[in-house]
Design a protein around this motif. Structure first.
Motif, PDB file in Angstrom:
ATOM      1  N   ARG A 167      60.887 -12.055  35.183  1.00 55.34           N
ATOM      2  CA  ARG A 167      60.028 -12.021  33.825  1.00 55.34           C
ATOM      3  C   ARG A 167      58.816 -10.759  34.231  1.00 55.34           C
ATOM      4  NH1 ARG A 167      59.108 -18.425  32.381  1.00 55.34           N
ATOM      5  NH2 ARG A 167      61.002 -19.007  31.843  1.00 55.34           N
ATOM      6  N   ARG A 168      58.227 -10.777  35.238  1.00 52.17           N
ATOM      7  CA  ARG A 168      57.236  -9.881  35.138  1.00 52.17           C
ATOM      8  C   ARG A 168      57.232  -8.883  36.498  1.00 52.17           C
ATOM      9  NH1 ARG A 168      51.880 -12.950  36.256  1.00 52.17           N
ATOM     10  NH2 ARG A 168      51.058 -11.188  35.665  1.00 52.17           N
ATOM     11  N   LYS A 169      58.886  -8.508  36.560  1.00 57.71           N
ATOM     12  CA  LYS A 169      59.291  -7.649  37.751  1.00 57.71           C
ATOM     13  C   LYS A 169      58.313  -6.498  37.952  1.00 57.71           C
ATOM     14  CE  LYS A 169      62.384  -5.017  37.164  1.00 57.71           C
ATOM     15  NZ  LYS A 169      64.064  -4.287  36.747  1.00 57.71           N
ATOM     16  N   ASP A 170      57.911  -5.508  36.866  1.00 59.51           N
ATOM     17  CA  ASP A 170      57.094  -4.643  37.102  1.00 59.51           C
ATOM     18  C   ASP A 170      55.782  -4.693  37.572  1.00 59.51           C
ATOM     19  OD1 ASP A 170      59.208  -3.168  35.794  1.00 59.51           O
ATOM     20  OD2 ASP A 170      58.359  -3.011  33.733  1.00 59.51           O
ATOM     21  N   PHE A 171      55.311  -5.964  37.083  1.00 59.69           N
ATOM     22  CA  PHE A 171      53.984  -6.194  37.774  1.00 59.69           C
ATOM     23  C   PHE A 171      53.928  -6.526  39.324  1.00 59.69           C
ATOM     24  CE2 PHE A 171      51.427 -10.015  39.271  1.00 59.69           C
ATOM     25  CZ  PHE A 171      49.958  -9.590  39.167  1.00 59.69           C
ATOM     26  N   PHE A 172      54.852  -7.445  39.744  1.00 59.63           N
ATOM     27  CA  PHE A 172      54.992  -7.540  40.930  1.00 59.63           C
ATOM     28  C   PHE A 172      55.359  -6.476  41.905  1.00 59.63           C
ATOM     29  CE2 PHE A 172      55.275 -12.042  39.477  1.00 59.63           C
ATOM     30  CZ  PHE A 172      54.694 -12.731  40.222  1.00 59.63           C
ATOM     31  N   ALA A 173      56.269  -5.596  41.320  1.00 58.73           N
ATOM     32  CA  ALA A 173      56.537  -4.462  42.156  1.00 58.73           C
ATOM     33  C   ALA A 173      55.292  -3.394  42.139  1.00 58.73           C
ATOM     34  CB  ALA A 173      57.852  -3.637  41.318  1.00 58.73           C
ATOM     35  N   ARG A 174      54.945  -3.445  41.192  1.00 63.69           N
ATOM     36  CA  ARG A 174      53.315  -2.486  41.314  1.00 63.69           C
ATOM     37  C   ARG A 174      52.542  -3.030  42.192  1.00 63.69           C
ATOM     38  NH1 ARG A 174      51.452  -3.184  36.239  1.00 63.69           N
ATOM     39  NH2 ARG A 174      49.849  -4.560  36.566  1.00 63.69           N
ATOM     40  N   GLU A 175      52.234  -4.453  42.195  1.00 63.30           N
ATOM     41  CA  GLU A 175      51.038  -4.618  42.998  1.00 63.30           C
ATOM     42  C   GLU A 175      51.656  -4.538  44.538  1.00 63.30           C
ATOM     43  OE1 GLU A 175      48.218  -5.273  41.983  1.00 63.30           O
ATOM     44  OE2 GLU A 175      48.567  -5.136  40.084  1.00 63.30           O
ATOM     45  N   LEU A 176      52.891  -4.842  44.756  1.00 68.49           N
ATOM     46  CA  LEU A 176      53.443  -4.694  46.076  1.00 68.49           C
ATOM     47  C   LEU A 176      53.377  -3.055  46.553  1.00 68.49           C
ATOM     48  CD1 LEU A 176      55.060  -6.479  48.251  1.00 68.49           C
ATOM     49  CD2 LEU A 176      57.003  -5.602  47.430  1.00 68.49           C
ATOM     50  N   LYS A 177      53.515  -2.179  45.637  1.00 64.85           N
ATOM     51  CA  LYS A 177      53.399  -0.794  46.086  1.00 64.85           C
ATOM     52  C   LYS A 177      51.951  -0.640  46.074  1.00 64.85           C
ATOM     53  CE  LYS A 177      54.508   3.865  44.397  1.00 64.85           C
ATOM     54  NZ  LYS A 177      55.196   4.691  43.432  1.00 64.85           N
ATOM     55  N   ASN A 178      50.981  -0.948  45.500  1.00 65.45           N
ATOM     56  CA  ASN A 178      49.409  -0.543  45.577  1.00 65.45           C
ATOM     57  C   ASN A 178      49.120  -1.326  46.741  1.00 65.45           C
ATOM     58  OD1 ASN A 178      49.499   0.537  43.199  1.00 65.45           O
ATOM     59  ND2 ASN A 178      48.976  -1.073  41.871  1.00 65.45           N
ATOM     60  N   ALA A 179      49.425  -2.375  47.181  1.00 65.10           N
ATOM     61  CA  ALA A 179      48.855  -3.038  48.372  1.00 65.10           C
ATOM     62  C   ALA A 179      49.442  -2.551  49.837  1.00 65.10           C
ATOM     63  CB  ALA A 179      49.038  -4.545  48.292  1.00 65.10           C
ATOM     64  N   THR A 180      50.588  -1.639  49.694  1.00 59.26           N
ATOM     65  CA  THR A 180      51.056  -1.359  50.946  1.00 59.26           C
ATOM     66  C   THR A 180      51.301   0.356  51.282  1.00 59.26           C
ATOM     67  OG1 THR A 180      53.291  -1.308  49.997  1.00 59.26           O
ATOM     68  CG2 THR A 180      52.526  -3.387  50.865  1.00 59.26           C
ATOM     69  N   LEU A 181      51.275   0.502  52.434  1.00 59.60           N
ATOM     70  CA  LEU A 181      51.432   2.181  52.733  1.00 59.60           C
ATOM     71  C   LEU A 181      52.350   2.168  54.083  1.00 59.60           C
ATOM     72  CD1 LEU A 181      50.623   4.925  52.458  1.00 59.60           C
ATOM     73  CD2 LEU A 181      49.061   4.683  54.149  1.00 59.60           C
ATOM     74  N   PHE A 182      53.568   2.702  53.719  1.00 61.02           N
ATOM     75  CA  PHE A 182      54.699   2.599  54.774  1.00 61.02           C
ATOM     76  C   PHE A 182      54.713   4.450  55.166  1.00 61.02           C
ATOM     77  CE2 PHE A 182      55.608  -1.189  52.897  1.00 61.02           C
ATOM     78  CZ  PHE A 182      56.109  -1.940  53.720  1.00 61.02           C
ATOM     79  N   GLY A 183      55.159   4.369  56.406  1.00 57.41           N
ATOM     80  CA  GLY A 183      55.426   5.486  56.913  1.00 57.41           C
ATOM     81  C   GLY A 183      54.818   5.732  58.411  1.00 57.41           C
ATOM     82  N   SER A 184      55.861   6.385  59.212  1.00 53.28           N
ATOM     83  CA  SER A 184      55.210   6.719  60.593  1.00 53.28           C
ATOM     84  C   SER A 184      54.009   7.834  60.307  1.00 53.28           C
ATOM     85  CB  SER A 184      56.428   7.544  61.592  1.00 53.28           C
ATOM     86  OG  SER A 184      55.817   7.773  62.712  1.00 53.28           O
ATOM     87  N   GLY A 185      53.052   7.285  61.022  1.00 57.54           N
ATOM     88  CA  GLY A 185      51.693   8.392  61.058  1.00 57.54           C
ATOM     89  C   GLY A 185      50.993   8.069  60.042  1.00 57.54           C
ATOM     90  N   LYS A 186      51.445   7.509  58.835  1.00 57.02           N
ATOM     91  CA  LYS A 186      50.647   7.452  57.565  1.00 57.02           C
ATOM     92  C   LYS A 186      49.436   6.607  57.612  1.00 57.02           C
ATOM     93  CE  LYS A 186      53.404   9.434  54.655  1.00 57.02           C
ATOM     94  NZ  LYS A 186      54.072   8.731  53.668  1.00 57.02           N
ATOM     95  N   SER A 187      48.221   7.059  57.087  1.00 58.00           N
ATOM     96  CA  SER A 187      46.901   6.506  57.198  1.00 58.00           C
ATOM     97  C   SER A 187      46.402   6.411  55.766  1.00 58.00           C
ATOM     98  CB  SER A 187      45.845   7.306  58.030  1.00 58.00           C
ATOM     99  OG  SER A 187      46.370   7.281  59.425  1.00 58.00           O
ATOM    100  N   PHE A 188      45.599   5.480  55.603  1.00 59.78           N
ATOM    101  CA  PHE A 188      44.622   5.188  54.385  1.00 59.78           C
ATOM    102  C   PHE A 188      43.584   6.135  54.400  1.00 59.78           C
ATOM    103  CE2 PHE A 188      46.310   0.755  54.615  1.00 59.78           C
ATOM    104  CZ  PHE A 188      47.123   0.866  53.216  1.00 59.78           C
ATOM    105  N   GLN A 189      43.423   6.811  53.316  1.00 61.23           N
ATOM    106  CA  GLN A 189      42.086   7.601  53.067  1.00 61.23           C
ATOM    107  C   GLN A 189      40.877   6.916  53.240  1.00 61.23           C
ATOM    108  OE1 GLN A 189      42.231   9.861  49.411  1.00 61.23           O
ATOM    109  NE2 GLN A 189      43.737  11.371  50.506  1.00 61.23           N
TER     110      GLN A 189
END
Length: 479
Positions: free
Chosen positions: A167-189
């Motif tokens: 029902r709220r797929k867009d919400f859950f997908a957005r929050e999953l994306k916002n809370a994570t960072l993927f990739g070799s060598g990737k870092s948060f600012q």
């Protein structure tokens, strides 16, 4: 395009020994990487220096790697393997490739080995096979633990009807994306905050002190490959005294990642150190160990445990962010390491148990064994099987290499499979397509003597590194 400017001084500063390897490295880089930036060239050289064995088959870099290995082994004590290895038990042998069996046969011939086991998801790796369990006496094998030290599964259960994931797929997908960072060598600012960054171990060794800043920037991030964060439906059919969750269906957040650059640097540094102390023949070279009565062994043990704590913290950060976004606290958390070494009692003696891609499964110990992006994962309870050294599989296990998988399937085929199983995928390349993995139901069948299933996780919204839906040929939203 400017020419690469690299000097012997640069290589000495990076830690290259004052030997012919410096001139060899300069020649290789000037010939094959002359149009690269100095930064990229040094990143390549640092990677080869940290783990030369990894590059022995590289078409270009093998010249540097061979020189480094030869120089290291010239100083090391020659160690012979035992003619007959200690016994080890194989679970699900009919589905395990010959290369993994061969690696395990090599590992149990180490003079320090006292026992072993091979899990049904096993496949070939470096040093120990993935899915290999090795018990040794008073020693630790850095490559028996692996590069991604403390790679971990973590599951949070929320009292939310899984219907909401649709029902709220867009919400859950957005929050999953916002809370994570993927990739070799990737870092948060902007770095997250967690007590692990105040761990005094970071100041105990020069290597760890140097890695502190990078580790902080990567806190709460995940790597590439098979690392993921996903929402799904958790099914509990009957109450188990150990899991202690009422029967029902809940929303679950499941994450899989490890210790990022911190663990990789520790693994490569101490593998190189172990190889400099003990020279093992041929393919067993990466099984070089450090004694726990040696200073270097104690250093690695400290660093490994810090990397394990750091991996745990990375999951904590992700789960805390998402719980805040959901406005709910999880009512249950289940988690476990793999790629680690533990001090345990086994058959009446204290041993160091290496579980490289294997799940701890002591009596009544909870763990998680995932399937794939479309296949179920399992919440399990260990039976404490001594023949398995109280271990179980850590997943479905690959049945084909990443390159073969990427060349064997199309994005269209992957999209159809996602659609059939009602899964939304963010990221995730063809190298991680479900076809590349063994049948998880078959793997679970092969370890009925090792674990009981107490719950199932059905993936619904999956976040991984790799291609985005927009980059795939079929741009329809998959659910």
């Amino acid at each position: 395009m400017s020419k690469l400017k690299l000097s012997a001084k640069d290589l000495r500063k990076a830690g290259y020994p004052e030997t012919p390897v410096i001139s060899i490295a300069l020649q290789v880089m000037q010939q094959h990487y002359k149009h690269e930036t100095k930064e990229k060239a040094m990143n390549i050289l640092n990677a080869v220096l940290a783990s030369p064995a990894t590059y022995l088959d590289d078409a270009v870099l093998k010249l540097i790697a061979r020189q480094l290995v030869e120089e290291t082994e010239a100083e090391a004590e020659a160690v012979s393997l035992n003619k007959n290895g200690v016994p080890f038990t194989i679970f699900g042998q009919e589905h395990i490739e010959a290369a993994a069996l061969h690696q395990m046969h090599q590992a149990v011939k180490l003079p320090v080995s006292v026992g072993g086991a091979l899990m049904p998801d096993a496949h070939a790796g470096y040093g120990l096979p993935i899915g290999g369990v090795l018990a040794v006496k008073n020693a630790v094998i850095p490559y028996g633990v692996g590069v991604d030290i403390g790679c971990r599964m973590s599951l949070s259960l929320f009292d939310i009807d899984p219907v909401e994931l649709h029902r709220r797929k867009d919400f859950f997908a957005r929050e999953l994306k916002n809370a994570t960072l993927f990739g070799s060598g990737k870092s948060f600012q902007q770095a997250a905050d967690h007590a692990v960054m105040d761990n005094p171990a970071f100041g105990a060794l020069p290597l760890l002190k140097k890695l502190h800043g990078k580790a902080w920037k990567q806190l709460g991030s995940s790597g590439s490959g098979n690392h993921f964060a996903e929402f799904g439906a958790v099914e509990i059919t009957e109450k188990d005294d150990i899991l202690s969750v009422e029967p029902g269906t809940y929303v679950g957040l499941l994450t899989h990642s490890g210790s990022r650059a911190l663990g990789a640097h520790i693994a490569n540094h101490y593998t190189k150190m172990a190889r400099s102390r003990r020279r093992l023949p041929g393919e067993a070279a990466n099984l070089a160990w450090l004694g726990l009565d040696e200073a270097e062994g104690q250093e690695y043990w400290l660093a490994m445990n810090l990397a394990g704590d750091y991996a745990t913290a990375c999951h904590d950060v992700i789960h805390t962010k998402i719980a805040k976004a959901l406005g709910r606290k999880p009512f249950k958390r289940v988690e476990n390491h793999h790629n680690f070494a533990w001090k345990e009692k086994w058959e009446g003696q204290e041993v160091i148990v290496h579980r490289k891609g294997a799940t701890p499964a002591g009596k009544n110990v909870l763990g998680i064994i995932p399937g794939s992006m479309v296949h179920p994962g399992f919440i399990v309870k260990g039976k404490g099987e001594a023949a398995a050294i109280c271990s179980a599989a850590h997943g479905a296990g690959r049945k084909m290499s990443r390159s073969r998988a990427a060349n064997s399937f199309t994005h269209h085929e992957l999209n159809l499979l996602l659609l059939k199983n009602g899964v939304t995928l963010m990221g995730g390349g063809l190298d991680e397509a479900p076809h590349a993995y063994k049948d998880i139901e078959m793997v679970m069948k092969g370890q009925r003597a090792l674990v009981d299933t107490v719950g199932r996780f059905i993936p619904k919204i999956v976040r991984m590194d790799g291609t985005t839906p927009e980059q795939r040929t079929d741009r329809r939203t998959i659910f």
